[in-house]
Enzyme design. Structure first.
Site, PDB file in Angstrom:
ATOM      1  N   ARG A  61       0.822  -1.223   0.000  1.00 23.83           N
ATOM      2  CA  ARG A  61       0.000   0.000   0.000  1.00 23.83           C
ATOM      3  C   ARG A  61       0.852   1.269   0.000  1.00 23.83           C
ATOM      4  NH1 ARG A  61      -3.639   2.508   4.507  1.00 23.83           N
ATOM      5  NH2 ARG A  61      -5.228   3.601   3.286  1.00 23.83           N
ATOM      6  N   HIS A  65       0.329   4.505  -2.430  1.00 24.83           N
ATOM      7  CA  HIS A  65       0.107   5.879  -1.935  1.00 24.83           C
ATOM      8  C   HIS A  65       1.263   6.812  -2.275  1.00 24.83           C
ATOM      9  CE1 HIS A  65      -3.387   5.117   1.100  1.00 24.83           C
ATOM     10  NE2 HIS A  65      -3.512   4.398   0.017  1.00 24.83           N
ATOM     11  N   GLY A  71       3.556  10.951  -8.602  1.00 21.04           N
ATOM     12  CA  GLY A  71       4.481   9.922  -9.066  1.00 21.04           C
ATOM     13  C   GLY A  71       5.238   9.200  -7.962  1.00 21.04           C
ATOM     14  N   ASN A  93      -3.896   8.635   4.648  1.00 20.33           N
ATOM     15  CA  ASN A  93      -2.658   8.138   5.266  1.00 20.33           C
ATOM     16  C   ASN A  93      -2.662   8.206   6.793  1.00 20.33           C
ATOM     17  OD1 ASN A  93      -1.583   7.746   2.705  1.00 20.33           O
ATOM     18  ND2 ASN A  93      -0.580   9.750   2.637  1.00 20.33           N
ATOM     19  N   HIS A 192      -6.369  -5.820  -2.332  1.00 17.02           N
ATOM     20  CA  HIS A 192      -7.150  -5.998  -1.098  1.00 17.02           C
ATOM     21  C   HIS A 192      -7.381  -7.470  -0.777  1.00 17.02           C
ATOM     22  CE1 HIS A 192      -8.817  -1.577  -1.026  1.00 17.02           C
ATOM     23  NE2 HIS A 192      -7.500  -1.649  -0.948  1.00 17.02           N
TER      24      HIS A 192
HETATM   25  C1  HEM Z   1      -9.509   1.147  -5.728  1.00 21.37           C
HETATM   26  C2  HEM Z   1      -9.364   2.136  -4.879  1.00 21.37           C
HETATM   27  C3  HEM Z   1      -8.841   1.914  -3.507  1.00 21.37           C
HETATM   28  C4  HEM Z   1      -9.418   2.363  -2.366  1.00 21.37           C
HETATM   29  C5  HEM Z   1     -10.683   3.201  -2.249  1.00 21.37           C
HETATM   30  C6  HEM Z   1      -8.609   1.876  -1.270  1.00 21.37           C
HETATM   31  C7  HEM Z   1      -8.869   2.123   0.062  1.00 21.37           C
HETATM   32  C8  HEM Z   1      -8.269   1.468   1.109  1.00 21.37           C
HETATM   33  C9  HEM Z   1      -8.635   1.610   2.485  1.00 21.37           C
HETATM   34  C10 HEM Z   1      -9.714   2.539   3.024  1.00 21.37           C
HETATM   35  C11 HEM Z   1      -7.859   0.758   3.199  1.00 21.37           C
HETATM   36  C12 HEM Z   1      -7.900   0.543   4.711  1.00 21.37           C
HETATM   37  C13 HEM Z   1      -7.115   1.629   5.402  1.00 21.37           C
HETATM   38  C14 HEM Z   1      -7.396   1.693   6.891  1.00 21.37           C
HETATM   39  O1  HEM Z   1      -8.528   1.425   7.286  1.00 21.37           O
HETATM   40  O2  HEM Z   1      -6.473   2.054   7.650  1.00 21.37           O
HETATM   41  C15 HEM Z   1      -6.990   0.089   2.282  1.00 21.37           C
HETATM   42  C16 HEM Z   1      -6.055  -0.857   2.632  1.00 21.37           C
HETATM   43  C17 HEM Z   1      -5.161  -1.416   1.743  1.00 21.37           C
HETATM   44  N1  HEM Z   1      -5.011  -1.060   0.421  1.00 21.37           N
HETATM   45 FE1  HEM Z   1      -6.308   0.012  -0.677  1.00 21.37          FE
HETATM   46  N2  HEM Z   1      -7.573   1.149  -1.760  1.00 21.37           N
HETATM   47  C18 HEM Z   1      -7.658   1.154  -3.118  1.00 21.37           C
HETATM   48  C19 HEM Z   1      -6.764   0.585  -4.013  1.00 21.37           C
HETATM   49  C20 HEM Z   1      -5.594  -0.030  -3.621  1.00 21.37           C
HETATM   50  C21 HEM Z   1      -4.491  -0.342  -4.499  1.00 21.37           C
HETATM   51  C22 HEM Z   1      -4.444   0.013  -5.989  1.00 21.37           C
HETATM   52  C23 HEM Z   1      -3.540  -0.957  -3.747  1.00 21.37           C
HETATM   53  C24 HEM Z   1      -2.181  -1.469  -4.132  1.00 21.37           C
HETATM   54  C25 HEM Z   1      -1.713  -1.475  -5.350  1.00 21.37           C
HETATM   55  C26 HEM Z   1      -4.073  -1.051  -2.405  1.00 21.37           C
HETATM   56  C27 HEM Z   1      -3.478  -1.700  -1.361  1.00 21.37           C
HETATM   57  C28 HEM Z   1      -3.994  -1.795  -0.090  1.00 21.37           C
HETATM   58  C29 HEM Z   1      -3.503  -2.713   0.913  1.00 21.37           C
HETATM   59  C30 HEM Z   1      -2.436  -3.765   0.700  1.00 21.37           C
HETATM   60  C31 HEM Z   1      -4.221  -2.448   2.086  1.00 21.37           C
HETATM   61  C32 HEM Z   1      -4.021  -3.089   3.454  1.00 21.37           C
HETATM   62  C33 HEM Z   1      -2.887  -2.337   4.155  1.00 21.37           C
HETATM   63  C34 HEM Z   1      -2.526  -2.818   5.553  1.00 21.37           C
HETATM   64  O3  HEM Z   1      -3.074  -3.814   6.042  1.00 21.37           O
HETATM   65  O4  HEM Z   1      -1.667  -2.154   6.160  1.00 21.37           O
HETATM   66  N3  HEM Z   1      -5.300  -0.454  -2.361  1.00 21.37           N
HETATM   67  N4  HEM Z   1      -7.248   0.552   1.009  1.00 21.37           N
END
Ligand code: HEM
Ligand SMILES: *[C@@H]1O[C@H](CO)[C@@H](O)[C@H](O)[C@H]1NC(C)=O
Ligand SMILES: *[C@@H]1O[C@H](CO)[C@@H](O)[C@H](O)[C@H]1NC(C)=O
Ligand SMILES: *[C@@H]1O[C@H](CO)[C@@H](O)[C@H](O)[C@H]1NC(C)=O
Ligand SMILES: *[C@@H]1O[C@H](CO)[C@@H](O)[C@H](O)[C@H]1NC(C)=O
Length: 317
Positions: A61, A65, A71, A93, A192
């Site tokens: 993630r 970000h 970039g 973040n 995810h």
């Molecule tokens: C499609 C749009 C996306 C949205 C709206 C989104 C949103 C989120 C949110 C809200 C969380 C949880 C954060 C929290 O509650 O602290 C999350 C976690 C995560 N996201 Fe996304 N995300 C998106 C796309 C992506 C992409 C493109 C990637 C990687 C290429 C990604 C990788 C991750 C990962 C691996 C987690 C878990 C992180 C952890 O456990 O520390 N996400 N995302």
């Protein structure tokens, strides 16, 4: 005279070629300047992930970000100071992105073997790939040679990192702004399949939405009350949150997407068929995901004489 003219002409052409080459990334960028860079990063990632499996998700993630905000330039790593506001407290973040200590550890190890050579932005890109591999996912060749920013943008982090409240139209537009197709957006969302989210980000979905499996919603409520406990965690992929597989897409087909934005990908709209394809073909997902990650890693890198190689990823030199 003729020989010297010809030499200087060829030399100028050589310089033009070198100039062009430095404007893009290369997988062999550190081969001679730091031949052990990649193996050093891989060992450190394996050790961090074996200590805490979630760290693999967090490092993945972090790269996303970083790349979506002006970039892949390491901007997300810069700490706030009394005179500088970075990206760490931007809404997507704040209290949520993790892995900075792991990046610091890697940077220290890499500086020890090759001082001033390997950028923080490249470390984040390689760590994301190694994390996916450590969680059982696919590998890809990481392009290298990014340099680190001397600036960061909290406002761009707030506008350009997609929010979990977005509908499908909003998600498609956030990714299209960075040059990604709908298919690539769905593939990248497959990230995810690993990691966790905080109650504050899925509360409205489990209490108020109707396109959610009823027993799944009920089971989440015990750890995410209607008020309070905002930081309580639940897995984004309910079945296998530490395995990089296609289970996330099977969840979506069963209405078990955790975030509002997750379920938007399978809610009767234009991306349903892509989700179905990935839910039934793991290999198609893993190939498309790898290709999309390479593309994400190429977002507006700083090369040539722009940016710097930070000594400490948390601050500019
Ligand atoms: C499609 C749009 C996306 C949205 C709206 C989104 C949103 C989120 C949110 C809200 C969380 C949880 C954060 C929290 O509650 O602290 C999350 C976690 C995560 N996201 Fe996304 N995300 C998106 C796309 C992506 C992409 C493109 C990637 C990687 C290429 C990604 C990788 C991750 C990962 C691996 C987690 C878990 C992180 C952890 O456990 O520390 N996400 N995302
Ligand atoms: C660069 O190093 C990698 C890993 O050691 C090796 O596989 C590759 O052949 C090298 N490429 C060049 C152009 O030196
Ligand atoms: C970041 O989170 C902390 C702790 O929850 C909070 O005190 C602070 O106000 C937040 N900062 C911003 C800019 O939202
Ligand atoms: C999606 O969200 C935007 C902004 O909130 C809204 O204007 C639009 O009507 C929504 N689209 C659909 C199809 O719900
Ligand atoms: C659910 O929706 C109602 C009505 O819009 C709202 O008052 C309530 O705060 C929402 N609950 C959650 C947990 O978002």
């Amino acid at each position: 005279m003729a020989a010297s003219f010809s030499f200087s002409t060829s030399f100028s052409m050589f310089l033009v070629l070198v100039g062009m080459a430095s404007a893009q990334l290369s997988s062999t960028y550190y081969n001679s300047s730091c031949p052990n860079a990649l193996s050093t990063i891989k060992s450190a990632v394996n050790s961090a992930v074996s200590k805490e499996l979630r760290m693999g998700a967090s490092l993945l993630r972090l790269h996303f970000h970083d790349c979506f905000v002006n970039g892949c330039d390491g901007s997300i790593l810069l700490d706030d100071t009394s005179t500088f506001t970075g990206e760490k407290t931007a809404n997507p973040n704040n209290g949520s992105v993790r892995g900075f200590d792991v990046i610091d550890t890697i940077k220290t190890q890499v500086e020890n073997i090759c001082p001033g050579i390997v950028s923080c932005a490249d470390i984040v890109a390689v760590a994301a790939r190694d994390s996916v591999v450590a969680l059982g996912g696919p590998s890809w060749t990481v392009q290298l040679g990014r340099r680190d920013s001397t600036t960061a943008s909290l406002s761009t982090a707030n506008t350009d990192i997609p929010a979990p409240t977005l509908n499908l139209t909003g998600l498609l537009s956030a990714f299209s702004k960075k040059g990604f197709s709908a298919k690539e957006m769905v593939a990248l969302s497959g990230s995810h399949t690993v990691g966790q989210a905080r109650c504050t980000n899925f509360r409205a979905r489990i209490y108020n939405e109707t396109n959610i499996d009823t027993s799944y919603a009920s089971s989440l409520k015990s750890n995410c009350p209607s008020t309070g406990s905002d930081n309580n965690l639940s897995p984004l992929d309910t079945t296998s949150p530490t395995s990089f597989d296609n289970a996330y897409f099977k969840d979506l087909v069963s209405k078990k997407g955790l975030l509002h934005s997750d379920q938007q990908l399978y809610n009767g709209g234009s991306t349903d068929s892509q989700v179905t394809t990935y839910s039934t073909s793991s290999s198609t997902f893993l190939t498309d995901f790898s290709n999309a990650m390479v593309k994400m890693g190429n977002l507006s890198p700083l090369t040539g004489s722009s940016g710097q190689i930070r000594t400490n990823c948390r601050k500019t030199n």
